[in-house]
Design a protein around this motif. Structure first.
Motif, PDB file in Angstrom:
ATOM      1  N   THR A  19      15.758  23.228  38.187  1.00 22.45           N
ATOM      2  CA  THR A  19      16.676  24.036  37.382  1.00 22.45           C
ATOM      3  C   THR A  19      18.058  23.923  37.992  1.00 22.45           C
ATOM      4  O   THR A  19      18.266  24.329  39.140  1.00 22.45           O
ATOM      5  N   LEU A  75      20.390  31.031  26.548  1.00 22.37           N
ATOM      6  CA  LEU A  75      20.668  31.101  27.978  1.00 22.37           C
ATOM      7  C   LEU A  75      21.719  32.182  28.215  1.00 22.37           C
ATOM      8  O   LEU A  75      22.815  32.130  27.659  1.00 22.37           O
ATOM      9  N   GLY A  96      20.386  20.830  24.732  1.00 18.99           N
ATOM     10  CA  GLY A  96      20.753  22.182  24.328  1.00 18.99           C
ATOM     11  C   GLY A  96      21.708  22.158  23.156  1.00 18.99           C
ATOM     12  O   GLY A  96      22.069  21.090  22.641  1.00 18.99           O
ATOM     13  N   TYR A 135      25.306  29.023  34.034  1.00 18.99           N
ATOM     14  CA  TYR A 135      24.047  28.914  33.312  1.00 18.99           C
ATOM     15  C   TYR A 135      23.015  28.144  34.128  1.00 18.99           C
ATOM     16  O   TYR A 135      23.343  27.166  34.800  1.00 18.99           O
ATOM     17  N   GLN A 151      18.701  26.508  24.863  1.00 15.12           N
ATOM     18  CA  GLN A 151      17.921  25.373  25.345  1.00 15.12           C
ATOM     19  C   GLN A 151      16.463  25.634  25.019  1.00 15.12           C
ATOM     20  O   GLN A 151      15.946  26.718  25.288  1.00 15.12           O
ATOM     21  N   VAL A 201      20.104  25.636  33.838  1.00 18.48           N
ATOM     22  CA  VAL A 201      19.668  24.649  32.859  1.00 18.48           C
ATOM     23  C   VAL A 201      18.479  23.881  33.409  1.00 18.48           C
ATOM     24  O   VAL A 201      18.509  23.390  34.540  1.00 18.48           O
ATOM     25  N   ALA A 226      18.517  16.870  29.942  1.00 16.63           N
ATOM     26  CA  ALA A 226      18.677  18.283  29.611  1.00 16.63           C
ATOM     27  C   ALA A 226      19.296  18.373  28.222  1.00 16.63           C
ATOM     28  O   ALA A 226      20.348  17.783  27.963  1.00 16.63           O
TER      29      ALA A 226
END
Length: 257
Positions: free
Chosen positions: A156, A221, A174, A162, A216, A164, A172
């Motif tokens: 993470t 988030l 989003g 944030y 996401q 992510v 990743a």
């Protein structure tokens, strides 16, 4: 979409060869117009009709091309050491796509009637909630999972304020969402149903889209206040403060009736 824009362009340009007879009175739904525009909402096509000399109604469709914005953002996640191997995660290669389609319904008021084409307009812009698609990649994360498939912990990353999640391929995904229905106000000069056969209109306004939200995997988030001092990419500052979308549009108009 290209065929539609081509047909509209030919139709509007062809109006230049039609009689330039002007109208001095806009009766209720007695005239209709078509328009083709370009601006910060993308490429637009629409139709309009006057209700009185002082009021005009219009409906339009806006196509935002798939412009892409690329850049690197800091991850602030540190490193992972497995045996003799150390993997450092510094940057996420981020790409944003702005492609979308929106619709709008507006009422334009002409306070000076037929003597002047200055207008004030208000209405609604509506479409999907997503205004930007985000995708990121980190080669070092992908290399870690490729070289150590037994590594089961989820990585993470901290992107500004944030957290992510990065998958085992180093990706990743989003999106940024706003309100699906957005009030609109603006002003400018020109009529969507011109007095002559062909006209031009310029408009400046803004959509009240509400606070932008980052999602996401279909989950919102939230900003982690504990990470506030660690972020240095100013992403959350833009997301928190930008609640209106500026609109500048130049439109070629034509009267078809």
């Amino acid at each position: 979409m290209k065929k539609l824009l081509f047909v509209c362009g030919i139709m509007l340009l062809g109006l230049q060869h039609v009689s330039a007879q002007k109208i001095d009175d806009f009766g209720v739904f007695q005239h209709f117009g078509a328009n083709l525009g370009v601006g910060t909402e993308g490429i637009s096509v629409g139709v309009a009709t006057p209700i009185t000399n002082y009021l005009e109604a219009s409906f339009g469709v806006n196509f935002m091309p798939g412009f892409k914005i690329k850049g690197d953002v800091s991850l602030n996640v540190g490193s992972v050491t497995i045996g003799p191997d150390t993997y450092r995660f510094d940057k996420l290669k981020l790409e944003g796509s702005l492609a979308r389609t929106t619709f709008d319904f507006k009422l334009s008021a002409y306070p000076f009637g037929v003597s002047n084409d200055f207008f004030i307009t208000a209405g609604l812009s509506f479409g999907g909630k997503e205004i930007a698609k985000l995708s990121g990649h980190n080669d070092e994360v992908a290399r870690l999972y490729r070289e150590h498939p037994e590594y089961s912990e989820e990585i993470t990353a901290i992107v500004d304020e944030y957290e992510v999640k990065i998958d085992r391929q180093g990706n990743a995904e989003g999106e940024i969402r706003v309100n699906a229905v957005r009030p609109y106000v603006g002003l400018g000069y020109g009529r969507l149903v011109p007095k002559g056969r062909v006209g031009f209109r310029v408009e400046l306004g803004c959509q009240f889209m509400g606070k932008m939200k980052v999602y996401q995997n279909d989950q919102q988030l939230d900003v982690d206040k504990a990470l506030k001092d660690k972020g240095n990419d100013d992403i959350s500052k833009i997301i928190d403060k930008l609640t209106v979308y500026p609109v500048l549009k130049f439109t070629l108009t034509g009267r078809i009736l």
